[in-house]
Motif scaffolding. Structure first.
Motif, mmCIF file in Angstrom:
data_model
loop_
_atom_site.group_PDB
_atom_site.id
_atom_site.type_symbol
_atom_site.label_atom_id
_atom_site.label_comp_id
_atom_site.label_asym_id
_atom_site.label_seq_id
_atom_site.Cartn_x
_atom_site.Cartn_y
_atom_site.Cartn_z
ATOM 1 N N LEU A 31 72.857 5.040 46.946
ATOM 2 C CA LEU A 31 71.911 4.031 46.489
ATOM 3 C C LEU A 31 70.864 4.581 45.534
ATOM 4 O O LEU A 31 70.477 3.915 44.579
ATOM 5 C CB LEU A 31 71.219 3.388 47.698
ATOM 6 N N SER A 32 70.387 5.789 45.787
ATOM 7 C CA SER A 32 69.355 6.358 44.930
ATOM 8 C C SER A 32 69.855 6.537 43.501
ATOM 9 O O SER A 32 69.095 6.350 42.543
ATOM 10 C CB SER A 32 68.872 7.699 45.491
ATOM 11 N N GLU B 76 67.459 0.663 50.233
ATOM 12 C CA GLU B 76 68.273 1.132 51.356
ATOM 13 C C GLU B 76 68.152 0.196 52.560
ATOM 14 O O GLU B 76 69.140 -0.083 53.239
ATOM 15 C CB GLU B 76 67.860 2.543 51.750
ATOM 16 N N ASP B 77 66.934 -0.307 52.822
ATOM 17 C CA ASP B 77 66.741 -1.258 53.909
ATOM 18 C C ASP B 77 67.568 -2.524 53.682
ATOM 19 O O ASP B 77 68.235 -3.036 54.589
ATOM 20 C CB ASP B 77 65.265 -1.661 54.033
ATOM 21 N N PHE C 100 70.176 -2.909 51.691
ATOM 22 C CA PHE C 100 71.601 -2.580 51.755
ATOM 23 C C PHE C 100 72.074 -2.503 53.204
ATOM 24 O O PHE C 100 73.129 -3.025 53.561
ATOM 25 C CB PHE C 100 71.836 -1.245 51.052
ATOM 26 N N HIS C 101 71.273 -1.868 54.053
ATOM 27 C CA HIS C 101 71.624 -1.723 55.470
ATOM 28 C C HIS C 101 71.756 -3.090 56.134
ATOM 29 O O HIS C 101 72.697 -3.339 56.909
ATOM 30 C CB HIS C 101 70.573 -0.882 56.170
ATOM 31 N N THR D 61 62.886 -1.317 51.282
ATOM 32 C CA THR D 61 63.435 -0.525 50.184
ATOM 33 C C THR D 61 64.841 -1.028 49.889
ATOM 34 O O THR D 61 65.399 -1.836 50.639
ATOM 35 C CB THR D 61 63.504 0.962 50.562
ATOM 36 N N GLU E 29 69.989 3.038 41.920
ATOM 37 C CA GLU E 29 68.628 2.560 41.687
ATOM 38 C C GLU E 29 68.028 3.220 40.448
ATOM 39 O O GLU E 29 67.250 2.611 39.720
ATOM 40 C CB GLU E 29 67.770 2.863 42.907
#
Length: 301
Positions: A188-189, A291-292, A294-295, A289, A192
């Motif tokens: 993801l990073s 990531e949050d 996406f999770h 975020t 992004e």
């Protein structure tokens, strides 16, 4: 040139890898196709690149079937396959000739292309001496050989060490100023950093398609983060039963609490904690975020 993906479906031995996928990619954009391993990203990338056919649906570039536009597509597989005994120049010449490019033109183009991807002075070096990052940059040079309008990359940095990843990400950042890029990744990073828009896949289907700004704005300051001591974990069950609390997520000593109206209810949460003699280490509003998000989309649903 605009890329149009319409209702693409692909199955292997009866198992659907890509399920009715549709998306448009405008010229000059950099779009990340993200999802967990096994989501169908690589299969879709191969269909888009015309490496393999779909079972149903169509892919068009500039309004024409993708099979007629291969000269406008650059493709970088996850693991570029080169002959270690060849030099970088020999490899690009060989690949260019296979693509129908004239040797005279390749002789003029290749030195500048190697410099562009950070391999200046390595033209006569054998590929067997290259690091993983160097091989990936050579793969990008191969994809750029014919000056394509669209470059499709399948997990371009997933197999690289941190230094190699940084080198390739910086290179992609420069290339995206010149051409349209569609890349798949589960990191993801990376997405992004270099993509303006994301299409998220799960089980072969597209479950989200938005810019990062749009994704994050939907989740701006949507919850409270309360860090408490171990002895106060009993309070979590109390919080879950409060009528204005919509969701509670516990990560170690942090309790993320989603409420109906954060401005109205954050003081009520704080008051409740104090009434229950909870030792509060941290109390703050928190935005999700990438990531949050996406999770929640991929793992929790």
């Amino acid at each position: 040139m605009k890329l149009e993906i319409r209702n693409v479906t692909k199955a292997f031995n009866g198992k659907i890898a890509v399920d009715d996928f549709s998306m448009d990619v405008e010229a000059g954009s950099c779009v990340g196709l993200i999802g967990p391993n096994g989501a169908g990203k690589s299969s879709l990338i191969k269909v888009i690149s015309n490496v393999m056919d779909s079972d149903r649906g169509e892919v068009m570039l500039d309004g024409q079937d993708i099979s007629k536009m291969k000269s406008q597509i650059g493709y970088l597989p996850q693991y570029p396959n080169f002959y270690n005994w060849m030099t970088a120049t020999e490899t690009l010449t060989f690949m260019g000739r296979l693509s129908g490019l004239q040797k005279r033109g390749l002789t003029r183009t290749i030195p500048g292309l190697l410099a562009k991807v950070g391999l200046c002075g390595e033209g006569d070096s054998k590929i067997g001496t290259f690091s993983g990052g160097m091989k990936q940059r050579l793969g990008i040079a191969q994809a750029l050989l014919h000056s394509p309008a669209l470059i499709v990359m399948d997990e371009p940095v997933s197999a690289l060490d941190p230094i190699g990843r940084r080198e390739v990400l910086n290179l992609i950042g420069k290339i995206k100023k010149e051409t349209t890029i569609l890349l798949s990744t589960h990191i993801l990073s990376d997405a992004e950093e270099i993509c303006e828009r994301f299409a998220i896949m799960k089980n072969g289907r597209k479950i989200e398609d938005a810019t990062i700004t749009n994704l994050l704005s939907r989740n701006w300051k949507n919850k409270l983060c309360v860090k408490i001591t171990a002895k106060d974990h009993r309070w979590i069950n109390i919080v879950k039963k409060l009528p204005y609390v919509k969701e509670v997520e516990v990560i170690g000593s942090e309790v993320n609490i989603k409420v109906a109206n954060i401005e109205e209810n954050k003081s009520r949460i704080l008051k409740n904690a104090l009434e229950n003699e909870v030792d509060i280490i941290k109390f703050e509003t928190k935005s999700d975020t990438l990531e949050d998000i996406f999770h929640k989309l991929v793992v929790m649903k």
